[in-house]
Scaffold this motif. Sequence first.
Motif, PDB file in Angstrom:
ATOM      1  N   ASN A   1      -9.334   9.562 -27.477  1.00  0.00           N
ATOM      2  CA  ASN A   1     -10.335  10.183 -28.346  1.00  0.00           C
ATOM      3  C   ASN A   1      -9.626  10.624 -29.627  1.00  0.00           C
ATOM      4  O   ASN A   1      -8.857  11.598 -29.614  1.00  0.00           O
TER       5      ASN A   1
ATOM      6  N   ARG B   1     -11.015  11.772 -32.443  1.00  0.00           N
ATOM      7  CA  ARG B   1     -11.573  12.995 -33.012  1.00  0.00           C
ATOM      8  C   ARG B   1     -10.974  14.242 -32.348  1.00  0.00           C
ATOM      9  O   ARG B   1     -10.593  15.194 -33.014  1.00  0.00           O
ATOM     10  N   GLY B   2     -10.872  14.202 -31.029  1.00  0.00           N
ATOM     11  CA  GLY B   2     -10.299  15.332 -30.304  1.00  0.00           C
ATOM     12  C   GLY B   2      -8.790  15.275 -30.192  1.00  0.00           C
ATOM     13  O   GLY B   2      -8.161  16.208 -29.715  1.00  0.00           O
TER      14      GLY B   2
ATOM     15  N   GLN C   1     -19.342   9.089 -21.038  1.00  0.00           N
ATOM     16  CA  GLN C   1     -20.231   9.324 -22.176  1.00  0.00           C
ATOM     17  C   GLN C   1     -19.519  10.307 -23.095  1.00  0.00           C
ATOM     18  O   GLN C   1     -18.901  11.265 -22.631  1.00  0.00           O
ATOM     19  N   GLU C   2     -19.634  10.065 -24.393  1.00  0.00           N
ATOM     20  CA  GLU C   2     -18.997  10.941 -25.369  1.00  0.00           C
ATOM     21  C   GLU C   2     -20.024  11.866 -26.006  1.00  0.00           C
ATOM     22  O   GLU C   2     -21.206  11.539 -26.098  1.00  0.00           O
ATOM     23  N   ASN C   3     -19.529  13.019 -26.462  1.00  0.00           N
ATOM     24  CA  ASN C   3     -20.332  13.992 -27.219  1.00  0.00           C
ATOM     25  C   ASN C   3     -21.616  14.395 -26.493  1.00  0.00           C
ATOM     26  O   ASN C   3     -22.711  14.279 -27.024  1.00  0.00           O
TER      27      ASN C   3
ATOM     28  N   GLY D   1     -21.742  19.490 -25.774  1.00  0.00           N
ATOM     29  CA  GLY D   1     -20.553  20.192 -26.241  1.00  0.00           C
ATOM     30  C   GLY D   1     -19.238  19.612 -25.743  1.00  0.00           C
ATOM     31  O   GLY D   1     -18.172  20.056 -26.162  1.00  0.00           O
TER      32      GLY D   1
ATOM     33  N   MET E   1     -16.410  16.670 -25.414  1.00  0.00           N
ATOM     34  CA  MET E   1     -15.929  15.488 -26.134  1.00  0.00           C
ATOM     35  C   MET E   1     -16.241  14.230 -25.339  1.00  0.00           C
ATOM     36  O   MET E   1     -16.615  13.206 -25.886  1.00  0.00           O
ATOM     37  N   VAL E   2     -16.035  14.341 -24.004  1.00  0.00           N
ATOM     38  CA  VAL E   2     -16.291  13.205 -23.116  1.00  0.00           C
ATOM     39  C   VAL E   2     -16.565  13.741 -21.714  1.00  0.00           C
ATOM     40  O   VAL E   2     -16.050  14.788 -21.329  1.00  0.00           O
TER      41      VAL E   2
ATOM     42  N   ASN F   1     -15.330  16.833 -17.358  1.00  0.00           N
ATOM     43  CA  ASN F   1     -15.556  16.824 -18.804  1.00  0.00           C
ATOM     44  C   ASN F   1     -14.386  17.465 -19.528  1.00  0.00           C
ATOM     45  O   ASN F   1     -13.638  18.248 -18.945  1.00  0.00           O
TER      46      ASN F   1
END
Length: 149
Positions: A4, A6-7, A20-22, A25, A27-28, A46
């Motif tokens: 990831n 972004r994270g 599944q992402e986002n 709240g 990230m995944v 998660n």
Amino acid sequence: TYVNQRGKFKMDYPVHWTLQENINGAMVIFYSPLENQLDFFKDNINVVIQDISTSPMGLTEYSETAVNQMKLVFGEQMKIEEYKDTMLDGLPAKRLVFTGPGPQAELKYMTVWTVNRNVVYQLTYLAIASQYDQHVFKIRKMIRSFRRL
């Protein structure tokens, strides 16, 4: 291996699991496959990453706040089974294992978190309490594989 950008983290997950992402709240979220036609709940883990630079705190203070918030949410129905020091990606961390009510069955949670440079990294495993042990070995392996980039 899931990455990831972004994270700024990566972690391994079992080949037959989906993600599944986002979502809500997180990230995944990684989901186990359903075991059979009677199975109605996908065990999942998660990853939540939270910037706390507006109200910085260390691991001890954050942990007290987090546990107190969980106690407020679950109330008397929260039964803590384990609360101890651990490590996450080479950093001091906390692990909390507890049970609480779910919509269709009692749920069991394992949440591990650390604080590094005003960022909280929190991984939470969620399963029906009676089936928690079925994936806990895989979950611990996933948590050990978590790395900040």
